[in-house]
Design a protein around this motif. Structure first.
Motif, short mmCIF file in Angstrom:
data_model
loop_
_atom_site.label_atom_id
_atom_site.label_comp_id
_atom_site.label_asym_id
_atom_site.label_seq_id
_atom_site.Cartn_x
_atom_site.Cartn_y
_atom_site.Cartn_z
N SER A 1 0.44 -1.53 0.51
CA SER A 1 0.24 -0.48 0.31
C SER A 1 0.81 0.95 0.09
O SER A 1 0.66 2.07 -0.29
CB SER A 1 -1.29 0.14 1.27
OG SER A 1 -0.29 -0.10 2.37
N CYS A 2 2.37 0.52 0.09
CA CYS A 2 2.75 2.63 0.70
C CYS A 2 4.66 1.92 -0.69
O CYS A 2 4.81 0.84 0.41
CB CYS A 2 3.10 2.64 1.93
SG CYS A 2 3.69 4.51 1.62
N ILE A 3 5.15 2.61 -0.96
CA ILE A 3 6.82 2.64 -0.75
C ILE A 3 7.35 3.99 -1.22
O ILE A 3 6.64 4.58 -1.28
CB ILE A 3 6.68 2.68 -2.24
CG1 ILE A 3 6.05 0.87 -2.57
CG2 ILE A 3 8.16 2.38 -3.25
CD1 ILE A 3 5.66 0.44 -3.93
N GLY A 4 8.13 3.85 0.22
CA GLY A 4 8.92 5.25 0.34
C GLY A 4 10.65 4.95 -0.73
O GLY A 4 10.82 4.75 -0.52
N GLU A 5 10.41 5.79 -1.55
CA GLU A 5 11.55 6.36 -2.30
C GLU A 5 12.06 8.05 -2.25
O GLU A 5 11.55 8.77 -1.81
CB GLU A 5 11.65 6.14 -3.47
CG GLU A 5 12.20 5.78 -4.60
CD GLU A 5 13.02 6.33 -4.72
OE1 GLU A 5 14.32 5.42 -4.49
OE2 GLU A 5 13.23 7.02 -4.93
N PRO B 1 2.29 18.21 14.07
CA PRO B 1 1.11 18.52 12.49
C PRO B 1 1.73 17.87 11.07
O PRO B 1 0.04 17.63 10.77
CB PRO B 1 1.32 19.92 12.64
CG PRO B 1 2.02 20.34 14.35
CD PRO B 1 2.88 18.85 14.43
N ASP B 2 2.49 18.07 10.76
CA ASP B 2 2.53 17.60 9.80
C ASP B 2 2.44 15.86 9.48
O ASP B 2 2.34 15.28 8.13
CB ASP B 2 4.11 17.72 9.06
CG ASP B 2 3.95 19.60 8.67
OD1 ASP B 2 3.16 19.44 8.37
OD2 ASP B 2 5.50 19.76 8.24
N LEU B 3 2.90 15.38 10.27
CA LEU B 3 2.59 13.72 10.88
C LEU B 3 1.25 13.87 10.96
O LEU B 3 0.79 13.23 9.55
CB LEU B 3 3.55 13.11 11.40
CG LEU B 3 4.96 12.85 11.34
CD1 LEU B 3 5.43 12.38 12.74
CD2 LEU B 3 5.26 12.21 10.35
N GLU B 4 0.39 14.69 10.77
CA GLU B 4 -0.97 14.05 11.36
C GLU B 4 -1.35 14.52 9.88
O GLU B 4 -2.53 14.11 9.11
CB GLU B 4 -1.92 14.95 12.35
CG GLU B 4 -3.13 15.76 12.22
CD GLU B 4 -4.07 15.45 13.38
OE1 GLU B 4 -4.95 16.45 13.07
OE2 GLU B 4 -3.24 16.23 14.25
N ARG B 5 -0.87 15.40 9.43
CA ARG B 5 -1.97 16.02 7.68
C ARG B 5 -1.17 14.55 6.98
O ARG B 5 -1.93 13.89 5.96
CB ARG B 5 -1.01 17.24 7.27
CG ARG B 5 -1.03 17.85 6.17
CD ARG B 5 -0.69 18.96 6.09
NE ARG B 5 0.20 19.78 6.04
CZ ARG B 5 1.29 19.63 4.97
NH1 ARG B 5 0.54 20.12 4.34
NH2 ARG B 5 2.82 20.00 5.08
N LEU B 6 0.04 14.31 6.63
CA LEU B 6 0.73 13.24 6.28
C LEU B 6 -0.03 11.80 6.29
O LEU B 6 -0.53 11.37 5.08
CB LEU B 6 2.19 12.96 6.43
CG LEU B 6 2.57 11.45 5.78
CD1 LEU B 6 2.82 12.12 4.20
CD2 LEU B 6 3.86 11.42 6.22
N CYS B 7 -0.53 11.76 7.72
CA CYS B 7 -1.80 9.98 7.53
C CYS B 7 -2.70 11.37 7.21
O CYS B 7 -3.88 9.76 6.38
CB CYS B 7 -1.62 10.76 9.36
SG CYS B 7 0.05 9.38 9.84
N ARG B 8 -3.32 11.49 7.16
CA ARG B 8 -4.86 12.17 6.59
C ARG B 8 -4.52 12.11 5.13
O ARG B 8 -6.02 11.81 4.29
CB ARG B 8 -5.26 13.42 6.44
CG ARG B 8 -6.38 13.26 8.07
CD ARG B 8 -6.84 14.76 8.35
NE ARG B 8 -5.76 15.66 7.99
CZ ARG B 8 -5.73 16.44 9.15
NH1 ARG B 8 -5.45 16.27 10.54
NH2 ARG B 8 -4.66 17.65 8.99
N PHE B 9 -3.91 12.60 4.23
CA PHE B 9 -3.53 12.37 2.95
C PHE B 9 -3.09 11.15 2.29
O PHE B 9 -3.47 10.74 1.28
CB PHE B 9 -1.86 13.38 2.61
CG PHE B 9 -1.33 13.24 1.46
CD1 PHE B 9 -1.88 13.92 0.46
CD2 PHE B 9 -0.25 12.53 0.91
CE1 PHE B 9 -1.53 14.45 -1.33
CE2 PHE B 9 0.35 12.22 -0.51
CZ PHE B 9 -0.36 13.15 -1.20
N LEU B 10 -2.64 10.30 3.61
CA LEU B 10 -1.95 8.93 3.36
C LEU B 10 -3.15 7.87 3.07
O LEU B 10 -3.18 6.95 3.13
CB LEU B 10 -0.89 8.94 3.54
CG LEU B 10 0.36 9.09 2.74
CD1 LEU B 10 1.39 8.79 3.55
CD2 LEU B 10 0.52 8.39 1.75
#
Length: 167
Positions: free
Chosen positions: A3-7, A104-113
């Motif tokens: 579901s997710c790949i980090g690069e 705040p950015d991690l919360e926003r990132l979780c919502r985005f993903l």
């Protein structure tokens, strides 16, 4: 089932449109680091892995920093250009904010993903991030390495983008 790949290859910023042709549902998270700190890290890395070859191309840090500034500006600019037309699948985060005020950015990132963005999950992610040591990730390291000449030449290439990104 993936579901997710980090690069993290910076050069991919030049071909985000091509990546989304292959992966049309991809969500692009562009982590932007102060180009001056990035220049110091890249320079030090290259001096370690290929001192002779690298010093032939760049005899000193100021020469490299000016060259790097142009490439950094192009790469960040390309990614941001892509982001303007793919807003629903593009997100920017400043690297420094992940060090100083990550929640705040991690919360926003979780919502985005479309991931769990509960306070417990975000707190866990903040702690996990703090446990990782990035040897070349020092914030503000450029201040110890840039003399006036280097700062002027870097700003000539990247000054407007640094201002735009609030660096």
């Amino acid at each position: 089932d993936v579901s997710c790949i980090g690069e993290k290859t910076p050069e991919h910023a030049f071909n985000l449109a091509g990546l989304t042709e292959i992966f049309p549902d991809a969500h692009i998270v562009h982590v932007i680091r102060d180009g001056r700190d990035e220049a110091v890290s890249v320079y030090d890395y290259n001096v370690r892995v290929n001192p002779e070859g690298f010093s032939k191309r760049f005899p000193d840090f100021p020469a490299f920093a000016e060259f790097f500034a142009g490439n950094w500006t192009k790469a960040v600019g390309q990614a941001r250009y892509f982001g303007r037309s793919h807003g629903e699948n593009y997100m920017e985060i400043r690297s420094e904010d992940l060090y100083t005020e990550a929640a705040p950015d991690l919360e926003r990132l979780c919502r985005f993903l479309n991931l769990d963005d509960s306070p417990e999950t975000v707190a866990h992610l903040v702690e996990a991030g703090r446990a990782i040591a990035f040897p070349d990730g020092a914030i503000g390291q450029w201040q110890d390495r840039f003399d006036d000449k280097t700062a002027v030449s870097f700003n000539r290439q990247a000054g407007e983008l640094l201002k735009l990104l609030d660096y």
